[in-house]
Motif scaffolding. Structure first.
Motif, PDB file in Angstrom:
ATOM      1  N   ALA A  40      90.633 -29.237  55.706  1.00 14.75           N
ATOM      2  CA  ALA A  40      90.145 -30.024  54.567  1.00 14.75           C
ATOM      3  C   ALA A  40      90.966 -29.754  53.324  1.00 14.75           C
ATOM      4  CB  ALA A  40      88.677 -29.716  54.311  1.00 14.75           C
ATOM      5  N   MET A  41      91.356 -28.477  53.144  1.00 15.15           N
ATOM      6  CA  MET A  41      92.158 -28.140  51.974  1.00 15.15           C
ATOM      7  C   MET A  41      93.506 -28.841  51.988  1.00 15.15           C
ATOM      8  SD  MET A  41      90.311 -26.439  50.028  1.00 15.15           S
ATOM      9  CE  MET A  41      91.549 -25.926  48.843  1.00 15.15           C
ATOM     10  N   LEU A  42      93.897 -29.337  53.165  1.00 13.46           N
ATOM     11  CA  LEU A  42      95.104 -30.155  53.217  1.00 13.46           C
ATOM     12  C   LEU A  42      94.912 -31.459  52.464  1.00 13.46           C
ATOM     13  CD1 LEU A  42      96.150 -29.611  56.926  1.00 13.46           C
ATOM     14  CD2 LEU A  42      97.258 -28.692  54.902  1.00 13.46           C
ATOM     15  N   GLY A  43      93.640 -31.819  52.220  1.00  9.80           N
ATOM     16  CA  GLY A  43      93.378 -33.000  51.400  1.00  9.80           C
ATOM     17  C   GLY A  43      94.011 -32.863  50.030  1.00  9.80           C
ATOM     18  N   MET A  44      93.992 -31.643  49.479  1.00 10.69           N
ATOM     19  CA  MET A  44      94.624 -31.422  48.178  1.00 10.69           C
ATOM     20  C   MET A  44      96.143 -31.602  48.282  1.00 10.69           C
ATOM     21  SD  MET A  44      92.508 -28.365  46.353  1.00 10.69           S
ATOM     22  CE  MET A  44      93.113 -28.903  44.760  1.00 10.69           C
ATOM     23  N   THR A  45      96.711 -31.144  49.401  1.00  9.85           N
ATOM     24  CA  THR A  45      98.141 -31.352  49.614  1.00  9.85           C
ATOM     25  C   THR A  45      98.462 -32.830  49.738  1.00  9.85           C
ATOM     26  OG1 THR A  45      98.313 -29.210  50.722  1.00  9.85           O
ATOM     27  CG2 THR A  45     100.074 -30.786  51.126  1.00  9.85           C
ATOM     28  N   ALA A  46      97.593 -33.552  50.467  1.00 10.52           N
ATOM     29  CA  ALA A  46      97.800 -35.006  50.593  1.00 10.52           C
ATOM     30  C   ALA A  46      97.730 -35.675  49.229  1.00 10.52           C
ATOM     31  CB  ALA A  46      96.752 -35.592  51.531  1.00 10.52           C
ATOM     32  N   GLY A  47      96.837 -35.202  48.368  1.00 15.01           N
ATOM     33  CA  GLY A  47      96.762 -35.743  47.011  1.00 15.01           C
ATOM     34  C   GLY A  47      98.040 -35.488  46.236  1.00 15.01           C
ATOM     35  N   ALA A  48      98.626 -34.285  46.397  1.00 10.93           N
ATOM     36  CA  ALA A  48      99.876 -33.969  45.718  1.00 10.93           C
ATOM     37  C   ALA A  48     101.016 -34.849  46.219  1.00 10.93           C
ATOM     38  CB  ALA A  48     100.214 -32.488  45.930  1.00 10.93           C
ATOM     39  N   VAL A  49     101.058 -35.067  47.541  1.00 10.79           N
ATOM     40  CA  VAL A  49     102.095 -35.931  48.112  1.00 10.79           C
ATOM     41  C   VAL A  49     101.945 -37.359  47.606  1.00 10.79           C
ATOM     42  CG1 VAL A  49     102.979 -36.898  50.270  1.00 10.79           C
ATOM     43  CG2 VAL A  49     102.392 -34.476  50.147  1.00 10.79           C
ATOM     44  N   THR A  50     100.696 -37.803  47.434  1.00  9.23           N
ATOM     45  CA  THR A  50     100.454 -39.154  46.898  1.00  9.23           C
ATOM     46  C   THR A  50     101.063 -39.315  45.512  1.00  9.23           C
ATOM     47  OG1 THR A  50      98.397 -39.354  48.164  1.00  9.23           O
ATOM     48  CG2 THR A  50      98.666 -40.823  46.280  1.00  9.23           C
ATOM     49  N   VAL A  51     100.874 -38.324  44.663  1.00 13.24           N
ATOM     50  CA  VAL A  51     101.462 -38.375  43.319  1.00 13.24           C
ATOM     51  C   VAL A  51     102.985 -38.403  43.400  1.00 13.24           C
ATOM     52  CG1 VAL A  51     101.664 -37.150  41.113  1.00 13.24           C
ATOM     53  CG2 VAL A  51      99.471 -37.219  42.298  1.00 13.24           C
ATOM     54  N   TYR A  52     103.537 -37.670  44.359  1.00 12.61           N
ATOM     55  CA  TYR A  52     104.995 -37.615  44.535  1.00 12.61           C
ATOM     56  C   TYR A  52     105.556 -38.960  44.995  1.00 12.61           C
ATOM     57  CZ  TYR A  52     109.467 -36.166  46.607  1.00 12.61           C
ATOM     58  OH  TYR A  52     110.791 -36.045  46.946  1.00 12.61           O
ATOM     59  N   LEU A  53     104.847 -39.616  45.922  1.00 14.88           N
ATOM     60  CA  LEU A  53     105.355 -40.860  46.506  1.00 14.88           C
ATOM     61  C   LEU A  53     105.062 -42.087  45.653  1.00 14.88           C
ATOM     62  CD1 LEU A  53     104.454 -40.302  50.276  1.00 14.88           C
ATOM     63  CD2 LEU A  53     106.653 -39.947  49.134  1.00 14.88           C
ATOM     64  N   SER A  97      90.537 -34.604  44.168  1.00 13.65           N
ATOM     65  CA  SER A  97      90.772 -33.514  43.225  1.00 13.65           C
ATOM     66  C   SER A  97      92.214 -33.041  43.301  1.00 13.65           C
ATOM     67  CB  SER A  97      89.808 -32.350  43.490  1.00 13.65           C
ATOM     68  OG  SER A  97      90.043 -31.763  44.752  1.00 13.65           O
ATOM     69  N   GLY A  98      92.846 -33.144  44.491  1.00 13.03           N
ATOM     70  CA  GLY A  98      94.258 -32.802  44.622  1.00 13.03           C
ATOM     71  C   GLY A  98      95.141 -33.713  43.807  1.00 13.03           C
ATOM     72  N   ILE A  99      94.824 -35.008  43.792  1.00 14.82           N
ATOM     73  CA  ILE A  99      95.572 -35.954  42.960  1.00 14.82           C
ATOM     74  C   ILE A  99      95.421 -35.583  41.490  1.00 14.82           C
ATOM     75  CG2 ILE A  99      95.651 -38.347  42.156  1.00 14.82           C
ATOM     76  CD1 ILE A  99      94.958 -39.248  44.971  1.00 14.82           C
ATOM     77  N   ALA A 100      94.191 -35.296  41.082  1.00 13.41           N
ATOM     78  CA  ALA A 100      93.931 -34.996  39.672  1.00 13.41           C
ATOM     79  C   ALA A 100      94.681 -33.743  39.219  1.00 13.41           C
ATOM     80  CB  ALA A 100      92.431 -34.834  39.445  1.00 13.41           C
ATOM     81  N   ILE A 101      94.571 -32.656  39.996  1.00 11.41           N
ATOM     82  CA  ILE A 101      95.230 -31.407  39.611  1.00 11.41           C
ATOM     83  C   ILE A 101      96.747 -31.570  39.606  1.00 11.41           C
ATOM     84  CG2 ILE A 101      95.705 -29.053  40.375  1.00 11.41           C
ATOM     85  CD1 ILE A 101      93.066 -29.266  38.988  1.00 11.41           C
ATOM     86  N   THR A 102      97.290 -32.253  40.629  1.00 10.93           N
ATOM     87  CA  THR A 102      98.742 -32.454  40.689  1.00 10.93           C
ATOM     88  C   THR A 102      99.236 -33.268  39.504  1.00 10.93           C
ATOM     89  OG1 THR A 102      98.627 -32.405  43.104  1.00 10.93           O
ATOM     90  CG2 THR A 102     100.634 -33.284  42.130  1.00 10.93           C
ATOM     91  N   ALA A 103      98.513 -34.318  39.170  1.00  6.86           N
ATOM     92  CA  ALA A 103      98.916 -35.158  38.036  1.00  6.86           C
ATOM     93  C   ALA A 103      98.890 -34.360  36.739  1.00  6.86           C
ATOM     94  CB  ALA A 103      97.991 -36.368  37.945  1.00  6.86           C
ATOM     95  N   VAL A 104      97.890 -33.501  36.589  1.00  2.20           N
ATOM     96  CA  VAL A 104      97.813 -32.688  35.376  1.00  2.20           C
ATOM     97  C   VAL A 104      99.006 -31.731  35.294  1.00  2.20           C
ATOM     98  CG1 VAL A 104      96.547 -30.810  34.279  1.00  2.20           C
ATOM     99  CG2 VAL A 104      95.321 -32.825  35.075  1.00  2.20           C
ATOM    100  N   LEU A 105      99.280 -31.023  36.403  1.00  2.00           N
ATOM    101  CA  LEU A 105     100.289 -29.969  36.375  1.00  2.00           C
ATOM    102  C   LEU A 105     101.719 -30.497  36.371  1.00  2.00           C
ATOM    103  CD1 LEU A 105      98.718 -27.377  38.848  1.00  2.00           C
ATOM    104  CD2 LEU A 105      98.638 -27.367  36.355  1.00  2.00           C
ATOM    105  N   THR A 106     101.919 -31.725  36.828  1.00  5.75           N
ATOM    106  CA  THR A 106     103.297 -32.214  36.951  1.00  5.75           C
ATOM    107  C   THR A 106     103.612 -33.409  36.063  1.00  5.75           C
ATOM    108  OG1 THR A 106     102.719 -33.685  38.818  1.00  5.75           O
ATOM    109  CG2 THR A 106     103.396 -31.427  39.349  1.00  5.75           C
ATOM    110  N   LYS A 107     102.616 -34.082  35.510  1.00 12.23           N
ATOM    111  CA  LYS A 107     102.868 -35.290  34.727  1.00 12.23           C
ATOM    112  C   LYS A 107     102.437 -35.175  33.269  1.00 12.23           C
ATOM    113  CE  LYS A 107     104.442 -37.664  38.265  1.00 12.23           C
ATOM    114  NZ  LYS A 107     105.851 -38.105  38.337  1.00 12.23           N
ATOM    115  N   VAL A 108     101.513 -34.294  32.977  1.00 10.48           N
ATOM    116  CA  VAL A 108     101.012 -34.164  31.613  1.00 10.48           C
ATOM    117  C   VAL A 108     102.008 -33.351  30.785  1.00 10.48           C
ATOM    118  CG1 VAL A 108      99.197 -33.157  30.172  1.00 10.48           C
ATOM    119  CG2 VAL A 108      98.597 -34.401  32.245  1.00 10.48           C
ATOM    120  N   GLU A 109     102.352 -33.863  29.627  1.00 12.09           N
ATOM    121  CA  GLU A 109     103.339 -33.205  28.765  1.00 12.09           C
ATOM    122  C   GLU A 109     102.660 -32.186  27.851  1.00 12.09           C
ATOM    123  OE1 GLU A 109     105.261 -36.502  26.885  1.00 12.09           O
ATOM    124  OE2 GLU A 109     106.627 -36.832  28.578  1.00 12.09           O
TER     125      GLU A 109
END
Length: 799
Positions: free
Chosen positions: A41-54, A119-131
């Protein structure tokens, strides 16, 4: 301010969901499957991060806050959907390779993954896209997660796991509001966000009002709530007290002559849907005469008086037995405060313990409590005390406790009076005497450490049916004791499996009792699939008795060995699946990204040193965290403290390290190479400190043990917190578009190594994880050397 608050809330609710799902799944299914489902299930967070990347165009800087708020809204809606599936799905007792079984496990995994994806999408977007400063953003993430640990501890004392899961969805509304405020969006967007939040609240409220917010199927069987008198949750158990029934007495190992025609009122208490104990009346000795016919109480035939110490009070039968045979003082200790509270409230007059002046009931871990008391005991009794469920800190991580290790038995042995006996009852299979063999192995190892040479005179094993009882005597058992034991066993129809001073017929037991050193015992394990080595604090997995070679041999016999085989195979399958997913996470996004960049006429740029760096810190952190969790759970002796102190401290201190990284010159040479070296040194210092403190503070109060744990963990956590923000700052200069992928790699290697860490702990010792973690952090030096050449100018004088 709103950005940091929103990040805090997302991490807070995500960790609450993760821990509480583990607790729920350990009730619905078995602990190894709970670990399997949560890990995938925690791979869901990884999938969210990959979504932001792609999908970089979807998460542009100008609309990033609205997108994050929208994603948090989807998380809110996903929570009740996942909870409904988990509470109403009927998982089989054992997952097989049949299509239906695999489909059900897949459904559970998808249901668990869905909220984590958002939540993976949200955290990834914060850490990699927010200035904003990455150190402060990551600190908000980690500190929010650490406080999520505390909510679980507090929340599960007040409500059930399913209701706490719903609460985590409601709390996420605060994140939606925070990110919309940060967006300074038009009133239209704000109104849409408010509507979404209100809609989510209505959905959660309707769910709670329409459906029973509780699992329908427990361990594959439908539960009838009308049969339950009381249901109580905490961070490491779900206790159900069933309505009282008049029936025959309850026995663990009944004598052939045990009375069966007696009828008594009993209340059954069920732990996590499978383990159970019963509460029987004890107003006078006549009520409990039947207890004298249970093999677990054979010790009282030799020592009918004195002080008794009961490990695991449960329903109170062992304490009642001690009173029945005439012990003047009985101390009953249970790690689960629910049992103690029930004896003081619901069963105060019924079980006859809480109001008895001869009895003291204590909510504590037995090893910790007895190490602090100066009392000596004629009998120390531990009957069938075990846990097959996942604790709040995670399945497979704390499934074993510190009661079945050489270090623990040495403490119990030292608290016996000169003629005292330590009695341990475990399940017995005459065809595979696994638990009996390991009990004898532990007894022999304890006596070896005490300097006893003829240890066969100190050990007896009595069995009947499916139960074996080990008697470990402080002094040699005299001829009078042996005669009493023989007479007692003949009278009640018990079999003496190991007779004091006599080598038994069973080959494994005979080999252990004939051993002259620990190497002799290890030789027995090396020639069999059965691991009979005595469990230690470094390898506290008493119930995992399958050797590495035994993994490849199908174990068909029911019982603990079959459970070991299924659980270990599940763990290996999980590792293989995660390895495949690691390759997919690395290769597939790269191919898609390359194709997109070529199509857009851009250059193909993959910053490999950054990829290795973030993979290594994800793996290293998890190896160290699992090692600390397993070691300090034994040291603190209580799952509550392992979750509340260890997990909270390591995450919070890592968050502090992340915030501190903004004030340190870590991006400059030579400082860029200093913090990995300090971290590697700190890992090994913590390991050495634990070895010294663990033994020196065994009798310390819980307050000082907690202080010592915090002092060991916090400095290391601060150092580990420097890696992610520093690395992210460096790679943004040369590969800004790849940062979501780096975060995904960090996450998936963390999940993979959580499974690997458990495997290494079981078969090679917990200390192995410290070495692996140290190696991972040491290898980051090579990555940083390459990154620094690419992104940093060399300053004069090394500044």
């Amino acid at each position: 301010m709103f950005i940091y608050a929103g990040t805090f809330v997302v991490a807070f609710t995500t960790l609450v969901l993760e821990i509480t799902l583990t607790r729920l799944l350990s009730v619905i299914t078995w602990y190894h499957l709970a670990f399997f489902a949560i890990s995938t299930a925690m791979l869901g967070m990884t999938a969210g991060a990959v979504t932001v990347y792609l999908l970089p165009n979807r998460f542009r800087v100008e609309n990033i806050y609205q997108r994050i708020a929208e994603t948090c809204g989807f998380y809110i809606l996903a929570v009740p959907v996942s909870l409904f599936i988990l509470c109403h799905i009927r998982l089989p007792q054992e997952i097989t390779d049949s299509p239906s079984s695999i489909f059900l496990l897949l459904m559970v995994t998808v249901a668990c993954s869905l909220p984590f994806y958002f939540s993976g999408i949200a955290i990834t977007a914060v850490l990699t896209k927010v200035e904003r400063p990455i150190g402060k953003l990551y600190a908000s993430d980690l500190i929010g997660a650490s406080f999520g640990c505390l909510l679980v501890l507090w929340g599960l004392e007040l409500m059930s796991a399913p209701r706490l899961i719903l609460l985590s969805g409601i709390i996420m509304i605060l994140a939606v509001i925070s990110f919309l405020r940060a967006a300074q969006a038009r009133d239209f967007l704000r109104r849409q966000g408010i509507k979404l939040a209100l809609f989510a609240v209505v959905v959660l409220a309707l769910y709670g009002a329409t459906f029973r917010v509780a699992p329908v199927y427990i361990k594959g069987e439908r539960e009838n709530p009308e049969n339950n008198l009381l249901e109580k949750w905490n961070s490491f158990s779900r206790i159900v007290v069933e309505k009282g029934k008049v029936s025959s007495p309850s026995y663990w190992g009944p004598s052939p002559f045990a009375p069966q025609d007696q009828r008594i009122l009993r209340y059954q208490m069920v732990i996590d849907g499978n383990a159970g104990t019963s509460v029987s009346p004890f107003k006078n000795e006549k009520d409990a005469q039947y207890l004298g016919f249970d093999v677990t109480n054979v010790v009282y035939g030799l020592r009918p008086s004195g002080n008794a110490f009961i490990i695991g009070i449960g329903g109170g039968r062992d304490a009642q037995s001690a009173l029945l045979f005439g012990h003047e003082r009985v101390v009953g200790v249970d790690v689960n405060p629910i049992f103690i509270k029930l004896h003081h409230t619901l069963f105060k007059d019924f079980s006859g313990l809480a109001g008895n002046p001869r009895v003291a009931l204590v909510a504590d871990e037995a090893r910790s409590y007895i190490s602090r008391t100066p009392e000596k005991f004629t009998v120390i009794q531990m009957s069938l005390v075990d846990t097959w469920a996942a604790t709040g800190a995670g399945a497979f991580t704390l499934t074993e406790n510190g009661l079945y290790t050489v270090e623990a038995w040495k403490i119990f042995f030292e608290h016996l009076s000169p003629n005292g006996i330590f009695s341990v009852a475990r399940w017995y299979n005459p065809y595979i005497p696994a638990e009996a063999s390991r009990m004898v192995s532990l007894a022999v190892a304890t006596l070896m450490q005490e300097g006893v040479r003829d240890y066969s005179r100190h050990i007896a094993v009595v069995t009947v049916g499916k139960v074996a009882v080990l008697l470990l005597s402080r002094d040699s058992l005299s001829e009078v004791d042996v005669a009493k034991l023989e007479k007692f066993c003949v009278t009640l129809g018990y079999k003496i499996l190991v007779r004091p001073g006599v080598i038994p017929d069973e080959p494994i037991l005979a080999g252990i009792l004939a051993a002259r050193s620990m190497e002799d015992i290890e030789h027995i394990s090396s020639t069999r699939y059965l691991n009979v080595n005595p469990s230690t604090d470094d390898r506290p997995f008493f119930f995992n008795m399958l050797s590495l070679g035994g993994i490849f041999l199908p174990i068909l016999n029911p019982g603990v060995m079959r459970g070991n085989y299924v659980a270990t195979c599940t763990l290996i399958e999980l590792i293989v699946i995660l390895l495949v997913l690691v390759l997919v996470t690395i290769v597939l996004p790269l191919k898609i990204s390359d194709w997109q960049r070529k199509k857009a006429g851009g250059r193909v740029c993959v910053f490999r040193p950054g990829a290795f760096y973030f993979s290594l810190i994800g793996a290293g952190f998890m190896f160290v965290e699992i090692g600390l969790m397993q070691n300090l759970s034994v040291f603190l002796g209580h799952p509550f403290y392992a979750l509340g102190i260890v997990l909270f401290t390591i995450i919070a201190s890592t968050g502090c390290g992340s915030a501190l990284s903004e004030r340190l010159p870590l991006e400059k040479r030579p400082w860029i190479f200093v913090y990995p070296v300090l971290t590697v040194c700190a890992i090994f210092l913590v390991r050495l400190a634990y070895l010294q403190i663990g033994g020196a503070m065994v009798a310390a109060t819980m307050f000082w043990k907690i202080i010592a744990s915090i002092m060991m963990i916090a400095p290391l956590g601060i150092l580990m917190g420097l890696f992610f923000p520093t690395g992210m700052t460096l790679v943004r200069k040369v590969a800004d578009s790849d940062t979501p992928w780096f975060w995904a790699l960090n996450g998936i290697f963390g999940v993979l190594c959580s499974a690997l860490a458990v495997f290494f702990s079981i078969y090679f010792g917990i200390s192995t994880n410290y070495y692996l973690g140290g190696i991972c952090y040491a290898l980051t030096l090579l990555c940083l050397a390459r990154i620094s050449k690419t992104s940093l100018p060399v300053l004069p004088n090394g500044l």
